[in-house]
Write an enzyme that holds these catalytic residues in place. Structure first.
Site, PDB file in Angstrom:
ATOM      1  N   CYS A 127       0.819  -1.219   0.000  1.00 26.78           N
ATOM      2  CA  CYS A 127       0.000   0.000   0.000  1.00 26.78           C
ATOM      3  C   CYS A 127       0.848   1.262   0.000  1.00 26.78           C
ATOM      4  CB  CYS A 127      -0.943  -0.001   1.190  1.00 26.78           C
ATOM      5  SG  CYS A 127      -2.023   1.456   1.216  1.00 26.78           S
ATOM      6  N   HIS A 170     -27.792  20.411  -1.812  1.00 28.75           N
ATOM      7  CA  HIS A 170     -27.888  20.891  -3.191  1.00 28.75           C
ATOM      8  C   HIS A 170     -26.992  22.109  -3.391  1.00 28.75           C
ATOM      9  CE1 HIS A 170     -29.790  21.442  -7.074  1.00 28.75           C
ATOM     10  NE2 HIS A 170     -29.909  22.734  -6.789  1.00 28.75           N
ATOM     11  N   LYS A 182       0.209   5.220  -6.161  1.00 28.53           N
ATOM     12  CA  LYS A 182      -0.755   5.202  -7.265  1.00 28.53           C
ATOM     13  C   LYS A 182      -1.744   6.356  -7.141  1.00 28.53           C
ATOM     14  CE  LYS A 182      -4.267   2.834  -6.620  1.00 28.53           C
ATOM     15  NZ  LYS A 182      -5.063   1.655  -6.191  1.00 28.53           N
ATOM     16  N   GLU A 209      -6.983   1.414 -13.534  1.00 23.36           N
ATOM     17  CA  GLU A 209      -6.424   2.579 -12.847  1.00 23.36           C
ATOM     18  C   GLU A 209      -5.199   3.115 -13.581  1.00 23.36           C
ATOM     19  OE1 GLU A 209      -7.725   1.778  -8.196  1.00 23.36           O
ATOM     20  OE2 GLU A 209      -5.835   0.967  -8.922  1.00 23.36           O
ATOM     21  N   CYS A 255      -1.317   1.579  -3.140  1.00 23.93           N
ATOM     22  CA  CYS A 255      -2.355   2.596  -2.969  1.00 23.93           C
ATOM     23  C   CYS A 255      -1.829   4.022  -2.943  1.00 23.93           C
ATOM     24  CB  CYS A 255      -3.127   2.356  -1.664  1.00 23.93           C
ATOM     25  SG  CYS A 255      -3.375   0.656  -1.204  1.00 23.93           S
ATOM     26  N   TYR A 310      -8.993  -3.884 -11.468  1.00 26.53           N
ATOM     27  CA  TYR A 310      -8.868  -2.512 -10.992  1.00 26.53           C
ATOM     28  C   TYR A 310      -7.478  -1.935 -11.232  1.00 26.53           C
ATOM     29  CZ  TYR A 310      -6.503  -4.081  -6.703  1.00 26.53           C
ATOM     30  OH  TYR A 310      -5.601  -4.614  -5.810  1.00 26.53           O
ATOM     31  N   GLU A 334     -26.406  14.083  -3.700  1.00 26.30           N
ATOM     32  CA  GLU A 334     -27.840  14.216  -3.402  1.00 26.30           C
ATOM     33  C   GLU A 334     -28.701  13.348  -4.298  1.00 26.30           C
ATOM     34  OE1 GLU A 334     -29.978  17.814  -4.397  1.00 26.30           O
ATOM     35  OE2 GLU A 334     -28.358  18.435  -5.734  1.00 26.30           O
TER      36      GLU A 334
END
Length: 444
Positions: A43, A434, A51, A180, A48, A176, A439
């Site tokens: 990681c 909003h 990256k 990515e 992670c 993934y 939302e």
């Protein structure tokens, strides 16, 4: 009673191993941590964190494009060496933080490769140490298929440290990691061809999400080639040629395989001490993270299907609490949220539509596709897709899936609600903020 050098030996200094070691040290236990590489594991060092820093770098391309509509004239130039230098400095900073964490907890670091001599004894460097309890947290490694020319191919480790950006790149894979890096290099100006053996990228994701994401990748400039396998890589005077299963050739300056990961168990001598593994090499554990040898445990990618850093961290922490604090709490694997840092980003929590339909009789899906306000006035045509999957009989939300800007940030908040049994009625009773993309989920 048998005396051991340590109450706990942890093999592997990634996120799960470091968490287990420092928590146990904080409880006053004598702990050894064995790690031959930098602390932080996949990681922090080669996954992670670096990256995500590259994802941020690549994201500026879209921001500069959108800026014109808001009155900004941006004259931009990207410098790859600057990104690598700053990325490496940040990784080093985090590595030092990990060292401080274990030092402050009184953990003894053995900066060497570790392997089992017997069920309580570890060979580390030129010495042996013994432990009452042992945790294996050695993570995973990139898997490279055995095909001619694979020696010319880079994996996700090397992709983070390329000496210079190539003009063109073939990325082989559909998970993934593949999508990515395809997004990163495409946004940084590399001509990317993304080749996958299956009919659709992101196998295991919700089908609508995968289709929407794949279309978005294509629209961003990535050439997606499906139903195609690579059989050989050949080096030429100009670069490389990827030979496909149907005899075609794809030329590129760089070939990157993102073809999955395998448990990092080589050299541990698990067969010598009788620790069982699954067919795919993962260490077999029960719901207590225990192997078939009662004092040996495994956490993280070396034993887990859910290959996520927070999962490894939580497993390590809960395991140490059970060993030394009389805790009975077990890891819960349902409704684990995750994000793919592709372009656009993908966030998900809960079941896919196919999974929900297998488990429940009456499933209904609510979807929305829209252009985020951030890009409404600009040349950026990227759209957002949201999907809420509901059991109509109980009104329970079974899954939420998002493709679009800030999908990871949005899904993290909704994951808390899903974990607590969120219903569609509760979603609809919630007043949205909003104007935001999030939302939309409370108005579906």
């Amino acid at each position: 009673m048998t005396q051991y050098d340590y109450d706990l030996i942890v093999i592997g200094g990634g996120s799960g191993g470091v968490r287990a070691a420092r928590i146990a040290g904080g409880y006053g236990k004598k702990v050894a941590l064995c790690e031959a590489d930098k602390l932080g594991g996949t990681c922090v060092i080669r996954g992670c964190v670096p990256k995500k820093l590259m994802v941020y770098a690549a994201g500026y391309q879209k921001m500069f494009k959108a800026a014109k509509a808001f009155g900004w004239e941006v004259d931009s130039h990207f410098d790859w060496p600057t990104l690598l230098k700053n990325k490496d400095e940040e990784v080093h900073r985090l590595n030092q933080i990990y060292h401080n964490l274990i030092n402050n907890a009184g953990v003894t670091l053995h900066p060497h490769f570790a392997s089992f001599v017997d069920q309580h004894t570890i060979q580390v460097g030129d010495k042996t140490i013994t432990g009452k309890h042992i945790i294996i947290a050695t993570g995973g490694l990139p898997q490279m298929p055995d095909i001619p020319g694979v020696e010319y191919v880079i994996n996700s480790n090397q992709a983070l440290d390329l000496p210079e950006l190539p003009q063109s790149m073939v990325i082989y894979g559909g998970g993934y990691i593949a999508v990515e890096f395809a997004g990163i290099f495409n946004a940084l100006g590399v001509a990317v061809k993304l080749v996958y053996r299956g009919p659709q990228l992101l196998r295991g994701f919700d089908d609508e999400v995968a289709k929407f994401a794949q279309q978005s990748f294509s629209e961003s400039g990535i050439e997606v080639i499906t139903n195609t396998s690579l059989k050989a890589i050949e080096k030429t005077s100009k670069g490389y040629q990827c030979v496909t299963d149907d005899g075609n050739v794809i030329d590129s300056d760089c070939v990157f395989f993102a073809t999955g990961r395998v448990p990092n168990i080589q050299g541990l001598n698990l067969d010598k001490i009788g620790v069982d593994t699954e067919d795919d090499g993962r260490i077999r554990v029960n719901d207590h993270q225990a192997t078939n040898v009662d004092h040996i445990f495994a956490v993280g990618d070396v034993s887990n299907i859910d290959q996520l850093t927070p999962v490894a961290i939580k497993e390590g922490h809960l395991l140490v609490d059970r060993l030394f604090k009389d805790s009975e709490r077990l890891m819960e694997y349902d409704n684990i949220a995750s994000t793919v840092f592709s372009m656009p980003e993908i966030g998900r929590c809960g079941l896919t539509e196919a999974e929900a339909s297998e488990q429940y009789k009456n499933v209904k899906c609510y979807t929305s596709t829209f252009r985020a306000m951030k890009y409404a006035m600009s040349e950026v045509t990227e759209k957002t897709f949201m999907k809420v999957i509901v059991c109509e009989d109980s009104d329970k939300v079974l899954g939420i899936h998002i493709v679009g800007t800030d999908a990871g940030e949005i899904i993290q908040g909704f994951a808390v609600a899903i974990k607590q049994g969120l219903t569609r009625r509760q979603l609809q009773k919630t007043i949205g903020i909003h104007p935001t993309s999030a939302e939309e989920l409370v108005t579906l």
